[in-house]
Design a protein around this motif. Structure first.
Motif, PDB file in Angstrom:
ATOM      1  N   TYR A  26       0.888  -1.242   0.121  1.00  8.52           N
ATOM      2  CA  TYR A  26      -0.048  -0.039   0.122  1.00  8.52           C
ATOM      3  C   TYR A  26       0.817   1.133   0.011  1.00  8.52           C
ATOM      4  N   SER A  27       0.434   2.376  -0.349  1.00  2.36           N
ATOM      5  CA  SER A  27       1.063   3.786  -0.304  1.00  2.36           C
ATOM      6  C   SER A  27       0.289   4.318   0.855  1.00  2.36           C
ATOM      7  N   MET A  28       1.254   4.384   2.017  1.00  2.00           N
ATOM      8  CA  MET A  28       0.871   4.931   3.334  1.00  2.00           C
ATOM      9  C   MET A  28       1.514   5.854   3.779  1.00  2.00           C
ATOM     10  N   PRO A  29       1.135   7.036   4.640  1.00  6.61           N
ATOM     11  CA  PRO A  29       1.768   8.117   4.916  1.00  6.61           C
ATOM     12  C   PRO A  29       2.767   7.675   6.351  1.00  6.61           C
ATOM     13  N   VAL A  30       4.143   7.661   6.094  1.00 12.26           N
ATOM     14  CA  VAL A  30       4.976   7.564   6.972  1.00 12.26           C
ATOM     15  C   VAL A  30       4.946   8.791   8.027  1.00 12.26           C
ATOM     16  N   GLN A  31       4.675   9.830   7.643  1.00  6.69           N
ATOM     17  CA  GLN A  31       4.493  10.954   8.387  1.00  6.69           C
ATOM     18  C   GLN A  31       3.697  12.152   7.810  1.00  6.69           C
ATOM     19  N   TYR A  32       3.452  13.108   8.494  1.00  2.81           N
ATOM     20  CA  TYR A  32       2.867  14.194   8.068  1.00  2.81           C
ATOM     21  C   TYR A  32       3.802  15.690   8.366  1.00  2.81           C
ATOM     22  N   PRO A  33       3.540  16.801   8.083  1.00  6.56           N
ATOM     23  CA  PRO A  33       4.438  17.827   8.345  1.00  6.56           C
ATOM     24  C   PRO A  33       4.822  17.865   9.454  1.00  6.56           C
ATOM     25  N   ILE A 222      -1.715  11.095  11.881  1.00  7.11           N
ATOM     26  CA  ILE A 222      -0.346  10.348  12.590  1.00  7.11           C
ATOM     27  C   ILE A 222       0.015   9.439  11.813  1.00  7.11           C
ATOM     28  N   GLY A 223       1.251   9.316  11.147  1.00  7.53           N
ATOM     29  CA  GLY A 223       1.487   8.430  10.272  1.00  7.53           C
ATOM     30  C   GLY A 223       2.248   7.346  10.685  1.00  7.53           C
ATOM     31  N   LEU A 224       2.738   6.222   9.909  1.00  3.84           N
ATOM     32  CA  LEU A 224       3.350   4.894  10.532  1.00  3.84           C
ATOM     33  C   LEU A 224       4.584   5.130  11.204  1.00  3.84           C
ATOM     34  N   GLY A 225       5.359   6.090  10.951  1.00  2.50           N
ATOM     35  CA  GLY A 225       6.562   6.195  11.713  1.00  2.50           C
ATOM     36  C   GLY A 225       6.266   6.439  13.170  1.00  2.50           C
ATOM     37  N   ALA A 226       5.216   7.189  13.360  1.00  2.79           N
ATOM     38  CA  ALA A 226       4.960   7.579  14.867  1.00  2.79           C
ATOM     39  C   ALA A 226       4.351   6.228  15.567  1.00  2.79           C
ATOM     40  N   ARG A 227       3.423   5.574  14.643  1.00  2.42           N
ATOM     41  CA  ARG A 227       2.744   4.411  15.016  1.00  2.42           C
ATOM     42  C   ARG A 227       3.935   3.216  15.458  1.00  2.42           C
ATOM     43  N   ASP A 228       4.894   3.262  14.776  1.00  7.45           N
ATOM     44  CA  ASP A 228       5.863   2.281  15.222  1.00  7.45           C
ATOM     45  C   ASP A 228       6.757   2.635  16.537  1.00  7.45           C
ATOM     46  N   SER A 229       7.248   3.828  17.006  1.00  8.18           N
ATOM     47  CA  SER A 229       7.696   4.145  17.788  1.00  8.18           C
ATOM     48  C   SER A 229       6.764   4.291  19.221  1.00  8.18           C
ATOM     49  N   LEU A 230       5.596   4.332  18.823  1.00  6.53           N
ATOM     50  CA  LEU A 230       4.374   4.278  19.928  1.00  6.53           C
ATOM     51  C   LEU A 230       4.239   3.116  20.480  1.00  6.53           C
TER      52      LEU A 230
END
Lengths: 374, 119
Positions: A26-33, A222-230
């Motif tokens: 999938y094309s997913m948002p890793v982060q937002y601004p 919130i993007g996948l990057g923060a989902r991973d650290s959370l």
């Protein structure tokens, strides 16, 4: 890139400035601004909205609840029959060697079982369920629903502005809500260690619902990057990193996910793929365990970092399976596998980072206490 | 200030050259959480990995832009790596060096050329 799937929120991600990356097809948002760090902290202090529509949603139905639940127990070492209507549980698909094929959430919806699986595993999971359960149980992949998670201490108040009944749900409750007129299936759960909801909504209504939620004060995308650290700070496993087909649930320190009734001596012990291996691990212990790891310098210890029992020489005793910087902890956090004799909290180890051995301590999980509404 | 294709900037003052990463590079990296600096006095060759920089997401290397000697490092970055995001082309310089062959800088870009390079 053109063969990547898009979720119903794809256009919204672009509009919000999401940085899109390929993830599980999938094309997913890793982060937002806002960036990973601020997105993470915002979720812990207010509320974050996550598009998790790439995950697989599947409905299982049969002649009765008992028939569906008993059949599903052949695939997972969890107590399914004992699940009350409107309740959800964490589960694992195992293989014949006791290894973990995927982790999942399952919820009872009347006589049906609603299952949510990882995006990267969903085709295999659906095939596994069909082959093991049909025709006794009908396995229906749900192709027309998005999945939106709202997580954080502000999640309950935010979702309750759209349906006050949301506030009445307890952790791991599952039911139907009407969010501003949009009918959804919601569970009070998530994968961040925070209170919140995972909301299954029709593709057609998904964008309107996401916009409605994002319009509420304190809710940010919130993007996948923060989902991973959370999830890492919360001590939760990422399938493919921290658990996989070669790790059994006991090695993975997921004993808690196997209810007593399915453990050795329980009324419905065993009876799932690899049960002999898992039963033996329960009783006889395992050679290695998944543990939390707190690096003692500022250098993050990433996935693959080798762990030793001495600063020089010594033995290779394990490796890191997930490692990053924990924004809430304010320092590096990791988890990995170590020999069982090294698994007790506070054991001093050394992780080799760019050729240098740096001190790391076995740490209690989670790194950040869960904030569930039990 | 001159710029490299590796997204570093160099400020040349006499024979002292200050090196950092560009705003564009800092944006691409995301939130910087760890910086490992070289030691003062080390001799480096062009493209040696001299600085390790880690964001929440991943580790990256900063390469020596030219041959020379590291004469000073910005120790403030070790305690406050987030400076790299706040002021990459100012306070968050990485190191100062002396060039062994200043002609290695002849091909570096000026600001306008760099802006064009990153499109």
């Amino acid at each position: 890139m053109s063969d990547l799937h898009q979720t119903p929120l794809y256009d919204l991600h672009l509009e919000l400035g999401g940085k899109m990356v390929p993830f599980a097809g999938y094309s997913m948002p890793v982060q937002y601004p806002m960036g990973v760090m601020k997105e993470h902290l915002h979720t812990r202090s207010h509320a974050g909205l996550f598009d998790v529509s790439h995950m697989g949603q599947v409905m299982l139905s049969g002649a009765s609840w008992e028939a569906v639940a008993a059949a599903f127990e052949r695939l997972v070492p969890m107590d399914v029959l004992g699940l009350a209507d409107g309740r959800q549980r964490y589960g694992l698909f195992t293989n014949d060697a006791g290894g973990i094929e995927d982790d999942l959430m399952f919820a009872r919806r009347g006589d049906d079982l609603f299952v949510v699986v990882n995006a990267a595993c969903k085709a295999a999971d659906i095939a596994r369920m069909k082959s093991a359960l049909e025709p006794e149980v009908t396995v229906t992949p749900i192709m027309d629903r998005a999945l939106i998670a709202v997580q954080g201490p502000g999640a309950a108040a935010a979702v309750a502005t759209l349906d006050p009944a949301a506030a009445e749900m307890r952790f791991m409750d599952f039911g139907t809500l009407g969010l501003d007129g949009i009918s959804v299936w919601a569970s009070r759960s998530g994968y961040t260690g925070e209170d919140g909801y995972e909301i299954s909504v029709s593709d057609a209504d998904a964008e309107a619902l996401a916009r409605r939620l994002l319009a509420i004060d304190g809710v940010e995308a919130i993007g996948l990057g923060a989902r991973d650290s959370l999830r890492l700070e919360a001590g939760l496993c990422l399938y493919g990193n921290d658990i996989d087909a070669q790790t059994n649930p006991i090695e993975a320190s997921l004993n808690w996910a196997i209810q007593k009734v399915r453990r050795p001596g329980g009324d419905r012990e065993g009876g799932y793929p690899g049960a002999e291996v898992v039963q033996k691990a329960f009783e006889g212990g395992v050679m290695r365990k998944r543990v939390g790891l707190a690096p003692e310098t500022r250098a993050p210890m990433r996935e693959g970092t080798q762990l030793y029992d001495a600063e020089e020489g010594g033995r290779l005793v394990g490796s890191v399976t997930s490692g990053s910087f924990g924004p809430t902890v304010g320092g590096p956090v990791a988890m990995g596998y170590v020999g069982s004799e090294y698994a007790s909290v506070d054991t001093a180890l050394w992780g080799e980072v760019r050729g240098k051995r740096l001190p790391v301590r076995v740490a209690k999980l989670p790194f950040v206490a869960a904030n569930f509404k039990r | 200030m001159i710029f490299t294709e590796e997204h570093e900037w160099l400020r040349v003052e006499g024979d002292e050259i200050t090196v950092g990463i560009t705003i564009h590079a800092a944006e691409q990296l995301g939130d910087v959480v760890f910086v490992e600096l070289p030691s003062d006095g080390v001799t480096v060759s062009k493209d040696d990995e001299v600085v390790v920089i880690e964001s929440v997401k991943a580790a990256s290397d900063i390469l020596a832009p030219i041959d020379g000697e590291i004469i000073e490092v910005n120790g403030a970055l070790t305690d406050n790596p987030g400076m790299v995001n706040d002021d990459p082309q100012g306070d968050a310089w990485f190191f100062k060096m002396k060039a062994s062959d200043p002609s290695q800088m002849d091909d570096f870009m000026d600001e306008a050329a760099y802006q064009k390079f990153i499109g």
